[in-house]
Design an enzyme around this catalytic site. Structure first.
Site, PDB file in Angstrom:
ATOM      1  N   ARG A  16      -7.895  -2.641  -1.460  1.00  0.00           N
ATOM      2  CA  ARG A  16      -7.705  -1.572  -0.463  1.00  0.00           C
ATOM      3  C   ARG A  16      -8.133  -0.206  -1.014  1.00  0.00           C
ATOM      4  O   ARG A  16      -8.045   0.049  -2.213  1.00  0.00           O
ATOM      5  CB  ARG A  16      -6.247  -1.586   0.018  1.00  0.00           C
ATOM      6  N   ASP A  51      -0.011  -0.812  13.300  1.00  0.00           N
ATOM      7  CA  ASP A  51       0.616  -2.030  12.775  1.00  0.00           C
ATOM      8  C   ASP A  51       0.918  -3.049  13.880  1.00  0.00           C
ATOM      9  O   ASP A  51       1.211  -4.209  13.592  1.00  0.00           O
ATOM     10  CB  ASP A  51       1.915  -1.687  12.034  1.00  0.00           C
ATOM     11  N   GLY A  85       0.825  -1.212   0.000  1.00  0.00           N
ATOM     12  CA  GLY A  85       0.000   0.000   0.000  1.00  0.00           C
ATOM     13  C   GLY A  85       0.855   1.257   0.000  1.00  0.00           C
ATOM     14  O   GLY A  85       0.519   2.251  -0.655  1.00  0.00           O
ATOM     15  N   ARG A 127      -7.862  -7.074   9.570  1.00  0.00           N
ATOM     16  CA  ARG A 127      -7.093  -7.553  10.727  1.00  0.00           C
ATOM     17  C   ARG A 127      -7.917  -7.688  12.003  1.00  0.00           C
ATOM     18  O   ARG A 127      -7.445  -8.312  12.954  1.00  0.00           O
ATOM     19  CB  ARG A 127      -5.872  -6.652  10.963  1.00  0.00           C
ATOM     20  N   SER A 177      -3.860   8.966   8.321  1.00  0.00           N
ATOM     21  CA  SER A 177      -3.038   8.077   7.499  1.00  0.00           C
ATOM     22  C   SER A 177      -1.747   8.767   7.081  1.00  0.00           C
ATOM     23  O   SER A 177      -1.761   9.793   6.406  1.00  0.00           O
ATOM     24  CB  SER A 177      -3.815   7.652   6.252  1.00  0.00           C
TER      25      SER A 177
HETATM   26  C1  S3P Z   1       2.554   3.356   6.641  1.00  0.00           C
HETATM   27  C2  S3P Z   1       1.439   3.921   7.207  1.00  0.00           C
HETATM   28  C3  S3P Z   1       0.368   3.120   7.830  1.00  0.00           C
HETATM   29  C4  S3P Z   1       0.842   1.737   8.175  1.00  0.00           C
HETATM   30  C5  S3P Z   1       1.585   1.079   7.044  1.00  0.00           C
HETATM   31  C6  S3P Z   1       2.799   1.908   6.655  1.00  0.00           C
HETATM   32  C7  S3P Z   1       3.541   4.245   6.010  1.00  0.00           C
HETATM   33  O1  S3P Z   1      -0.711   3.028   6.914  1.00  0.00           O
HETATM   34  O2  S3P Z   1      -0.246   0.909   8.556  1.00  0.00           O
HETATM   35  O3  S3P Z   1       2.018  -0.225   7.431  1.00  0.00           O
HETATM   36  O4  S3P Z   1       4.662   3.800   5.701  1.00  0.00           O
HETATM   37  O5  S3P Z   1       3.213   5.428   5.809  1.00  0.00           O
HETATM   38  P1  S3P Z   1      -1.864   4.175   6.805  1.00  0.00           P
HETATM   39  O6  S3P Z   1      -1.236   5.408   6.322  1.00  0.00           O
HETATM   40  O7  S3P Z   1      -2.852   3.598   5.839  1.00  0.00           O
HETATM   41  O8  S3P Z   1      -2.420   4.275   8.203  1.00  0.00           O
END
Ligand code: S3P
Length: 433
Positions: free
Chosen positions: A118, A320, A90, A351, A162
């Site tokens: 997602r 996480d 993601g 999750r 986020s």
């Molecule tokens: C991350 C942000 C989080 C986290 C993902 C890594 C990042 O996601 O859960 O494992 O590297 O910016 P979200 O921004 O969707 O909360």
């Protein structure tokens, strides 16, 4: 994979370089002018996806183990000849979309089945406000980004907490005319802000009425810089949890990133009665880093009222770590409650569901809620047939649970750990007694 219960964890280990920081280091180095050397780059499949996408965008990337040399393109990437495959990642898809929004070509981002489920509207909306044109499958990948130059700077408050959305907009902001500003009510991980400053890009930050304002002025060009990446605290969490739950353990996890927006797991476990000490704390390349010494405890008992509830901003900071903490919760006097964590439902798996299913298989008493769960404790987990659901963090959380069970468990889909932590089972074996 069969996982047998263990008595304790002993010794010293290092976990791979931080995944979040590695993605950002690679992408920002790719936009810089000149050659950056990244050390202790994450060994995860996710970060390999980022490097492959950058190569497809004309960036020269040389990799020798955990050392990566990137020849930055000074902001101008090349049109890829085919779709950019983000795999399971993601972060790759959402951050790269921000970079592509300011390019002079169009490119399509694809991902595996889990990533294609997602939500992507959270980045499509701000990038369209900035002037890029995006098309998707009803808010899901494949996502085509038609770049626009220059983009318009925006003042934006993401509707979800986020770091990926914030970082996407900041990376687009590097290519926008004017001041791009993000408003955060809940502070999310700030690696992008720190990494940009490391590369000499001024990023302003201030608090205004409980809201954090993060701003940068674009368009911005900047020069390459070497960077060394700390160990991943989210990966270290599985060892902190396992060592805490196995009395007699004494484990030192070296050179772990301790950035305040990521390290809440330490304080939270301490409040449950865990014995964790920070040693050799220092700052390297704008990120806090140190060693963690963890000793097993006979019982976990919250040190204050409400210490066994995770809600609000803490739920976002621990996002996480929640599957592993739910496992720990089964051993806490009074159990553990997780609220305000509906975001867990749109991670690599749902999750909440996948944690509840596995906990129930092990005989735990769990209540599933729309935005979290409540697990009763203290209870001893039973051996069971466990399922990763193709999700790396579920696989590792339940490998930890299986270590503490009454007999050998079977974990299906254990190979998914490679998404963030390919060395997980080897390191676990090396420190298990
Ligand atoms: C991350 C942000 C989080 C986290 C993902 C890594 C990042 O996601 O859960 O494992 O590297 O910016 P979200 O921004 O969707 O909360």
């Amino acid at each position: 994979m069969k996982i047998i219960p263990r008595k304790s964890l002993q010794g010293r280990l290092r976990v791979p370089g931080d995944k979040s920081i590695s993605h950002r280091a690679a992408m920002i180095a790719a936009l810089a002018r000149g050659r950056s050397l990244l050390s202790n780059f994450s060994t995860s499949a996710d970060c390999a996806s980022t490097l492959d996408c950058l190569r497809a965008l004309g960036v020269s990337v040389e990799r020798d183990g955990t050392t990566v040399v990137i020849e930055g393109r000074g902001g101008d990437l090349s049109a890829p000849s085919s779709a950019l495959d983000c795999g399971n990642s993601g972060t790759t898809m959402r951050l790269l979309a921000g970079i592509l929004a300011g390019q002079t070509f169009s490119a399509t981002l694809t991902g595996d089945e889990s990533l294609s489920r997602r939500p992507m509207r959270r980045i499509i909306e701000p990038l369209e406000l900035m002037g890029a044109k995006l098309s998707s499958q009803e808010g899901h990948a494949p996502l085509t980004v038609n770049g626009q130059r220059p983009l318009r700077a925006i003042d934006y408050e993401p509707p979800v907490a986020s770091a990926q959305v914030k970082s996407c907009v900041l990376l687009a902001g590097l290519q926008a005319a004017g001041c791009t500003r993000i408003r955060e009510r809940v502070h999310t991980r700030d690696h992008t802000e720190r990494m940009l400053r490391w590369f000499g890009v001024p990023v302003e930050e201030r608090e205004e009425g409980g809201v954090r304002l993060i701003a940068l002025h674009g368009p911005k060009r900047f020069s390459a810089r070497d960077i060394s990446i700390p160990g991943d605290i989210s990966s270290a969490t599985f060892f902190l949890a396992a060592a805490t739950l196995l009395p007699g353990s004494e484990l030192v996890i070296e050179e772990v990133g301790l950035n305040r927006t990521r390290a809440s797991v330490i304080g939270f476990l301490q409040k449950l009665g865990a014995d964790i000490q920070i040693e050799r704390a220092r700052v390297e390349c704008n990120e806090e880093i140190g060693d963690l010494r963890v000793r097993g405890v006979e019982r976990l008992k919250p040190t204050a009222n409400g210490a066994n509830i995770i809600s609000g901003a803490l739920a976002a900071e621990l996002i996480d770590e929640l599957p592993a903490l739910a496992v720990v919760g089964t051993r806490v006097a009074g159990g553990l409650e997780i609220r305000d964590a509906a975001e867990l439902r749109v991670k690599e798996s749902d999750r909440i569901r996948t944690t509840v299913e596995n906990l129930r298989a092990m005989g735990a008493e769990v209540e599933e809620r729309p935005d979290g769960l409540r697990v009763a404790g203290p209870a001893r987990l039973r051996a069971a047939h466990l399922e990763s659901y193709g999700d790396h963090r579920i696989a590792m959380a339940f490998a930890v649970a299986a270590l503490t069970a009454d007999d050998a468990s079977e974990l299906s889909g254990a190979a998914s750990v490679a998404v963030s932590f390919p060395e997980f089972f080897d390191l676990l074996e090396a420190v298990s007694e």
